[in-house]
Write a protein that holds these residues in place. Structure first.
Motif, short mmCIF file in Angstrom:
data_model
loop_
_atom_site.label_atom_id
_atom_site.label_comp_id
_atom_site.label_asym_id
_atom_site.label_seq_id
_atom_site.Cartn_x
_atom_site.Cartn_y
_atom_site.Cartn_z
N UNK A 263 0.84 -1.20 0.00
CA UNK A 263 0.00 0.00 0.00
C UNK A 263 0.87 1.25 0.00
N UNK A 264 1.96 1.20 0.77
CA UNK A 264 2.93 2.31 0.77
C UNK A 264 3.44 2.58 -0.64
N UNK A 265 3.78 1.53 -1.36
CA UNK A 265 4.28 1.69 -2.73
C UNK A 265 3.21 2.29 -3.64
N UNK A 266 1.97 1.83 -3.49
CA UNK A 266 0.88 2.35 -4.31
C UNK A 266 0.69 3.85 -4.08
N UNK A 267 0.64 4.24 -2.83
CA UNK A 267 0.49 5.66 -2.49
C UNK A 267 1.64 6.47 -3.08
N UNK A 268 2.86 6.00 -2.83
CA UNK A 268 4.04 6.78 -3.19
C UNK A 268 4.17 6.95 -4.70
N UNK A 270 1.80 7.17 -6.79
CA UNK A 270 0.78 8.10 -7.27
C UNK A 270 0.97 9.52 -6.75
N UNK A 271 1.63 9.67 -5.61
CA UNK A 271 1.74 10.99 -4.99
C UNK A 271 3.12 11.63 -5.15
N UNK A 272 4.04 10.89 -5.75
CA UNK A 272 5.38 11.43 -5.96
C UNK A 272 5.31 12.72 -6.76
N UNK A 273 5.99 13.74 -6.26
CA UNK A 273 6.04 15.08 -6.87
C UNK A 273 4.72 15.84 -6.75
N UNK A 274 3.73 15.24 -6.08
CA UNK A 274 2.49 15.96 -5.78
C UNK A 274 2.56 16.52 -4.36
N UNK A 275 3.00 15.66 -3.43
CA UNK A 275 3.23 16.06 -2.04
C UNK A 275 4.54 15.41 -1.59
N UNK A 276 5.00 15.77 -0.40
CA UNK A 276 6.17 15.09 0.18
C UNK A 276 5.71 13.78 0.80
N UNK A 277 6.18 12.69 0.23
CA UNK A 277 5.79 11.36 0.70
C UNK A 277 6.79 10.86 1.75
N UNK A 278 6.44 9.80 2.51
CA UNK A 278 7.34 9.30 3.54
C UNK A 278 8.71 8.91 2.99
N UNK A 279 9.74 9.25 3.75
CA UNK A 279 11.12 8.95 3.38
C UNK A 279 11.61 7.75 4.19
N UNK A 280 12.06 6.70 3.49
CA UNK A 280 12.59 5.50 4.15
C UNK A 280 14.07 5.41 3.80
N UNK A 281 14.98 5.62 4.77
CA UNK A 281 16.41 5.56 4.47
C UNK A 281 16.85 4.17 4.00
N UNK A 348 1.86 18.20 8.49
CA UNK A 348 1.70 16.76 8.28
C UNK A 348 0.23 16.35 8.22
N UNK A 349 -0.03 15.31 7.46
CA UNK A 349 -1.37 14.72 7.38
C UNK A 349 -1.23 13.23 7.12
N UNK A 350 -1.89 12.42 7.94
CA UNK A 350 -1.82 10.97 7.78
C UNK A 350 -3.06 10.47 7.05
N UNK A 351 -2.83 9.65 6.03
CA UNK A 351 -3.89 9.13 5.17
C UNK A 351 -4.30 7.73 5.63
N UNK A 352 -5.47 7.24 5.18
CA UNK A 352 -5.86 5.86 5.52
C UNK A 352 -4.73 4.89 5.19
N UNK A 353 -4.42 3.99 6.13
CA UNK A 353 -3.29 3.10 5.94
C UNK A 353 -3.48 1.81 6.72
N UNK A 354 -3.59 0.71 6.01
CA UNK A 354 -3.70 -0.61 6.64
C UNK A 354 -3.55 -1.68 5.57
#
Length: 374
Positions: A263-268, A270-281, A348-354
């Protein structure tokens, strides 16, 4: 659409959960039943530590460790400024002083450079004795423990990993709840691994600490519950919650952790360059307790949240107010500028996630965001 869909999870594992609960009811062993011991063993094996000590909730888990370490008035405990209240609360509850530290803007976890500066400043001031660092694995992502542990050793400090949101995450394969001198997690229903009420656990490889914690959580018991050798508390995980968690742990390991990262991959994507998405080092893996984006400012964030609500899409703000601005900590009289934390609280804003969020649901959320921002 659910923010964290516990109903869908129950629908999928209904038979196993119902059977586990019914077995506890049939046996009528509601406190200290075999399921508690079995769960503790399974959790310790999964995390990769010697001991798991279950207890009533995540806050109690941290409090018990503070008790075991004899943290008290005059001690300084270093806590990230951007986190839930309980991480600082348990410090003040023991009479010690929380020293809040700004966080890294990309990861949301404690800034290690600012952490060391706070330790040095506290030592120079000479009013408090530095004792513990409590890094928080925020939104599912482990804190930068390799740097934190180096700093802790340099200044002879203990490290308590607050993994209330981090269970299931890892750094190069080393799992959350295995870092530092001890770690705690929460089984609050909405957490990555949640029960159907309150619950928590402590993890450690320290034999003496484990023995002490087992005593403290049951009224300071000695040989048995009527032999009380120290002042403790009453903090037990009940058998029904342990039975539920045993079923859920299997699901978590076998598919939920992997599915939530999909789900993280799906969100990211679609939202890349639209908003700042979560950063995973690099080398880090998140269990995604939350999927948290950043907007440009408070007005844009609040406007997007309102637009999502119009479309029946829930969202949450973690956190509206930083620790140093909480009324309960006003006595600390902070004059420091927590630049990053203050910014994050406004953006910050948290979206539906599960794990049960469908691709269609993700697409619906992202379309609303794109329509609003682009």
């Amino acid at each position: 659409m659910e923010f964290r869909d516990l109903k869908a999870q129950y629908g999928k594992y209904r038979q196993g959960i119902d059977t586990a609960i019914q077995e506890v009811i049939n046996n009528a062993n509601f406190i200290g039943g075999k399921e508690v011991k079995e769960l503790e063993g399974q959790l310790a094996d999964y995390v990769g530590v010697k001991y798991c000590i279950s207890c009533a909730n995540g806050t109690e888990a941290m409090t018990l460790v503070m008790m075991a370490w004899d943290i008290k008035e005059g001690d300084a405990v270093f806590v990230p400024d951007f986190t839930f209240f309980s991480t600082g609360e348990i410090v003040s509850f023991r009479g010690a002083t929380p020293v809040f530290v700004d966080v890294d803007r990309e990861t949301f976890t404690i800034d290690t450079i600012k952490l060391e500066k706070a330790i040095i400043r506290t030592i120079k001031e000479g009013k408090l004795t530095p004792k513990v660092i409590i890094p928080v694995d925020l939104f599912g992502l482990p804190a930068n423990f390799y740097e934190i542990v180096k700093i802790a050793k340099k200044y002879n400090l203990l490290v308590l990993e607050d993994a209330a949101q981090g269970f299931g995450g890892n750094i190069n394969g080393k799992r959350a709840c295995s870092f530092g001198d001890a770690a705690t997690t929460s089984f609050f229903p909405a957490k990555p691994l949640g029960c159907y009420g309150d619950g928590g656990a402590i993890f450690t490889d320290d034999d003496n600490l484990a023995t002490l914690l087992k005593s403290l959580k049951i009224h300071g018991k000695g040989e048995d519950k009527y032999d009380n050798v120290r002042i403790g508390v009453n903090s037990r995980l009940d058998t029904i919650q342990a039975a539920v968690l045993k079923v859920k742990l299997k699901a978590f390991i076998h598919n939920e952790l992997e599915d939530v990262n999909k789900v993280y991959q799906l969100y990211t994507e679609r939202l890349l360059r639209i908003v700042e998405t979560p950063f995973i080092p690099d080398g880090f893996y998140s269990s995604f307790a939350q999927y948290t984006i950043k907007l440009k400012n408070k007005e844009q964030r609040d406007g997007l949240q309102a637009k999502l609500k119009e479309h029946g899409i829930p969202s949450m703000i973690y956190y509206v107010k930083p620790m140093h601005k909480q009324g309960a900590f006003s006595y600390l009289n902070y004059d420091e500028d927590f630049e990053v934390t203050n910014e994050l609280c406004d953006t910050v804003l948290s979206l539906p996630m599960h794990p049960y969020l469908s691709e269609e649901d993700v697409e619906s959320v992202c379309e609303v965001i794109k329509d609003y921002l682009v």
